[in-house]
Design a protein around this motif. Structure first.
Motif, PDB file in Angstrom:
ATOM      1  N   GLU A  25      27.118  26.325   6.179  1.00  0.00           N
ATOM      2  CA  GLU A  25      26.044  25.321   6.193  1.00  0.00           C
ATOM      3  C   GLU A  25      26.545  23.932   5.817  1.00  0.00           C
ATOM      4  OE1 GLU A  25      22.725  25.772   7.068  1.00  0.00           O
ATOM      5  OE2 GLU A  25      23.485  27.693   7.809  1.00  0.00           O
ATOM      6  N   GLY A  26      27.820  23.821   5.429  1.00  0.00           N
ATOM      7  CA  GLY A  26      28.399  22.515   5.147  1.00  0.00           C
ATOM      8  C   GLY A  26      28.539  22.159   3.686  1.00  0.00           C
ATOM      9  N   TYR A  27      28.283  23.120   2.779  1.00  0.00           N
ATOM     10  CA  TYR A  27      28.405  22.850   1.354  1.00  0.00           C
ATOM     11  C   TYR A  27      29.833  23.109   0.868  1.00  0.00           C
ATOM     12  CZ  TYR A  27      23.309  23.268   1.640  1.00  0.00           C
ATOM     13  OH  TYR A  27      21.999  23.115   1.993  1.00  0.00           O
ATOM     14  N   ALA A  28      30.223  22.398  -0.184  1.00  0.00           N
ATOM     15  CA  ALA A  28      31.496  22.671  -0.863  1.00  0.00           C
ATOM     16  C   ALA A  28      31.200  23.679  -1.965  1.00  0.00           C
ATOM     17  CB  ALA A  28      32.071  21.389  -1.450  1.00  0.00           C
ATOM     18  N   VAL A  29      31.825  24.847  -1.910  1.00  0.00           N
ATOM     19  CA  VAL A  29      31.434  25.966  -2.768  1.00  0.00           C
ATOM     20  C   VAL A  29      32.571  26.379  -3.699  1.00  0.00           C
ATOM     21  CG1 VAL A  29      30.520  28.326  -2.805  1.00  0.00           C
ATOM     22  CG2 VAL A  29      29.920  26.780  -0.922  1.00  0.00           C
ATOM     23  N   ARG A  30      32.224  26.588  -4.971  1.00  0.00           N
ATOM     24  CA  ARG A  30      33.126  27.220  -5.928  1.00  0.00           C
ATOM     25  C   ARG A  30      32.451  28.482  -6.448  1.00  0.00           C
ATOM     26  NH1 ARG A  30      33.819  23.291 -10.579  1.00  0.00           N
ATOM     27  NH2 ARG A  30      31.802  22.511  -9.879  1.00  0.00           N
TER      28      ARG A  30
END
Length: 225
Positions: A25-30
């Protein structure tokens, strides 16, 4: 700008599934697998949203929530958990969670809730909001209609702000219960309807035929400017 999402979840398959779909979806995820790792990750680099499991190997998500809010951290938190009892939901919301999704969950619903929380957090509070003859001053909590002051009770004012924040989008009754009443055990969806009627009485020219605080049948309400 890419929104940063921190997933605090110890179940590896769920965590990686969330990472994959959120990144799509285009999020930066940790991802953090414990309460301690999650709090450390937030101290090292803030997030725009936290997805928080409540059952973690070194404690529970309630501790994470309590720690964040005690430190003045207002990062939106979406609780994701197998604890489905109403008492757990109420406890999480009262500790400062912004939304609550129970496992097993629908992915599309979860992504929609993430998007809604991020949009709400990103929208800056306007110094003054206007619709029709009504003006709302966020700095002073003053509401006027055609220049005359309007006395709103605290929950009526919070309900008005919740509708304004959506900028014309629909707010469901459940969303308003979470946002305004934090799912207080004594509150039902009928309470939302009663407060809407009061807003109309105080703010509309013709409360029986409202132009601004509108009903969306079988769903909730929206505010039309």
């Amino acid at each position: 700008m890419t929104a940063a999402v921190l997933v605090i979840e110890d179940h590896a398959a769920i965590a990686e599934g969330l990472r994959h779909n959120l990144e799509f979806e285009g999020y930066a995820v940790r991802v953090a697998g414990s309460a301690a790792d999650g709090l450390t990750a937030l101290r090292e680099r803030p997030a725009d949203l936290v997805i928080l499991d409540l059952m973690l190997p070194d404690g529970d998500g309630f501790h994470v929530l309590r720690t964040l809010r005690a430190a003045g951290d207002a990062t939106p938190v979406l609780v994701l958990t197998a604890l489905g009892d109403e008492s757990d939901k109420v406890r999480g919301l009262r500790l400062g969670a912004d939304d609550y999704v129970t496992k097993p969950f629908g992915l599309l619903e979860l992504l929609a809730r993430v998007d809604a929380l991020l949009r709400r957090a990103a929208r800056p509070a306007a110094a003054r909001e206007r619709f029709g003859a009504v003006e709302v001053c966020a700095a002073t909590h003053e509401v006027t209609r055609a220049g005359a002051p309007v006395a709103l009770r605290p929950k009526e004012y919070e309900l008005l702000l919740a509708l304004l924040r959506r900028d014309g989008a629909v707010a469901t009754r459940d969303e308003l219960l979470r946002e305004v009443w934090r799912y207080d055990a004594s509150v039902t969806s009928r309470t939302v309807d009663t407060h809407v009627l009061e807003l109309r009485r105080k703010l509309e020219d013709d409360p029986a035929n409202p132009r601004h605080v509108l009903t969306v049948r079988k769903t909730g309400y929206r505010l039309q400017r």
